[in-house]
Design an enzyme around this catalytic site. Structure first.
Site, PDB file in Angstrom:
ATOM      1  CE1 TYR A   1      46.769  32.024  42.406  1.00  0.00           C
ATOM      2  CE2 TYR A   1      44.952  32.603  40.945  1.00  0.00           C
ATOM      3  CZ  TYR A   1      45.553  31.721  41.827  1.00  0.00           C
ATOM      4  OH  TYR A   1      44.940  30.522  42.111  1.00  0.00           O
TER       5      TYR A   1
ATOM      6  CG  ASP B   1      47.867  34.154  33.338  1.00  0.00           C
ATOM      7  OD1 ASP B   1      46.802  34.055  32.698  1.00  0.00           O
ATOM      8  OD2 ASP B   1      48.017  33.732  34.498  1.00  0.00           O
TER       9      ASP B   1
ATOM     10  CE  LYS C   1      39.927  34.393  35.866  1.00  0.00           C
ATOM     11  NZ  LYS C   1      40.151  35.369  36.870  1.00  0.00           N
TER      12      LYS C   1
END
Ligand code: PLP
Length: 437
Positions: A143, A238, A266
């Site tokens: 994802y 990523d 994050k």
């Protein structure tokens, strides 16, 4: 009397789709009611019914120092008093950028944005702008945020096509994506044979976190690097989740493979909204205002996220956090594997540092197909019983759990004691299933 969380969920569903601001929070797969959280402190949070829960979600990896870390709270308070955002640059943004550049091996320049999704979307545009190509190679089960060009599932046929994974995504977008299994260098080679000249980028979670935690097998990331080099395709890691999580320099430092572009998020915002994309100077200088790839953001680099990020990274840089996290997570892994063996429950515990998933599976979990073979009935029961024991795990088998530096050895031991109770119960409840397994 109904629990306060039940009442809040009912109220929320009237004004927020599904009662939540991000689907995974809804416990939909489990037909349950999410716990509404009132406060977090260290390794714990407290729900609306004053129930104390050990948190193993950690805001999907963002809270590496645990909740409401004193130093981070102080930094955010100080920043708030100075003002939140100005639409003009600040010195703090340079400071955070310098820390990122100092830490992440392949990053010489970085642009701050507001979320991981935004960072990925921008990096994809940049890769297309630089190469003049359109296609992107991605991996089944990874994802990268909910951007149209990557919210695609595999067609599961032999054609390596992506298919829209949500209503509202035009099939034309999917035609620009090629999707192959994670950890499968042969399929990557085949994809390059077929589409290599059209590929702007390969994007990968270097440690997959969104089909549960699935580490890269030896040689996989190296293979991506070499095929990309062969076709002048950009390699994008990523690292929204793995950046500053699996080591100070992220997965690229841990595995010694350097991508061209890196996505972050994050942890670099310490739990406040942020994202970033970065890479070599020659690539990042294609971004506006220097270059011709446009990207902008009203609140990008806002004072609060940047302050939380700087203070979080300062603690990570100067303390023993990664060493402690590894030690405690390893102890956890060893204890849980022994418990599972004692009760005859087949599990696979995938872990990289403090990022982990326990799969109820006998065979190694190395990609989406093997992840899907895990026993979801066991997972659902395990999740519910652990919640009953006061441990909040991710509510899906296909998500990673996270420990923070606030999870002291005592917390980890408590989690293990509760897993012991839960396994014991499950071994009786599922005696027949286990015999057949
Ligand atoms: N990339 C990865 C690997 C992620 O795990 C996530 C979110 O979980 C994202 C991108 C998207 O980040 P955000 O939710 O901040 O948009």
């Amino acid at each position: 009397m109904a629990k306060k969380s039940d009442q809040l969920f009912e109220r929320a569903q009237k004004v927020i789709p599904g009662g939540v601001n991000s689907p995974i929070r809804a416990f939909k797969a489990l037909n349950g009611t999410p716990h509404f959280i009132e406060t977090g402190q260290g390794s714990r949070f407290f729900d609306a019914d004053k129930l104390q829960l050990i948190d193993c979600i950690g805001a999907w990896g963002a809270m590496i120092l645990g909740h409401a870390h004193r130093y981070v709270v102080e930094a955010v308070k100080k920043a708030a008093v100075r003002g939140f955002a100005y639409g003009a640059p600040t010195e703090s943004e340079i400071e955070l950028a310098e820390m990122i550049v100092g830490a992440v091996p392949s990053v010489e320049m970085v642009r701050l944005v507001n979320s991981g999704t935004e960072a990925t979307m921008s990096a994809i545009r940049l890769a297309r702008g630089i190469t003049g190509r359109s296609k992107i190679l991605k991996f089944d089960g990874c994802y990268y945020g909910h951007l149209d060009s990557l919210l695609l599932k595999s067609s599961e046929g032999d054609d390596m096509r992506g298919l829209p994974d949500s209503a509202g995504i035009p099939p034309e977008f999917a035609e620009l994506a090629v999707s192959v299994p994670f950890n499968d260098p042969e399929q990557v080679g085949r994809a390059f044979d077929r589409f290599g000249d059209q590929l702007a980028a390969v994007i990968v979670e270097p440690v997959a976190g969104n089909m549960g935690c699935v580490p890269p097998q030896p040689g996989f990331l190296e293979k991506l690097r070499s095929v990309c080099d062969g076709k002048n395709t950009l390699l994008i890691f990523d690292e929204s989740t793995t950046g500053f999580r699996v080591s100070w320099g992220g997965a690229q430092e841990l595995y010694g493979v350097q991508p061209d572009l890196t996505i972050l998020g994050k942890i670099i915002g310490g739990g406040l909204p942020i994202g970033a994309y970065g890479g070599r100077n020659d690539l990042m200088n294609h971004v506006a205002p220097v270059g011709d790839v446009y990207q902008a953001g009203t609140l990008s680099g806002n004072g609060l996220s940047v302050a939380a990020g700087i203070s979080t990274l300062s603690i990570l840089k100067n303390g023993p956090v990664y060493r402690d996290l590894e030690q405690r997570s390893k102890e956890f892994e060893e204890t849980v594997l022994k418990l599972a063996e004692n009760y005859g429950i087949p599990i696979r515990l995938n872990r990289v540092g403090s990022m982990w998933t326990m799969f109820f599976a006998e065979e190694p979990v190395t990609d989406l197909v093997s992840a899907r073979k895990s026993n979801l009935k066991f997972f659902d029961r395990f999740f519910q019983l652990m919640l009953g024991e006061g441990v909040h795990l991710p509510s899906s088998q296909f998500e990673s759990a996270f420990f923070s530096s606030a999870h002291a050895r005592k917390d980890i031991q408590q989690i293990c004691e509760r897993i012991n109770l839960v396994f014991k119960r499950m071994s009786k409840e599922f005696e027949d299933d286990l015999m057949r397994w």
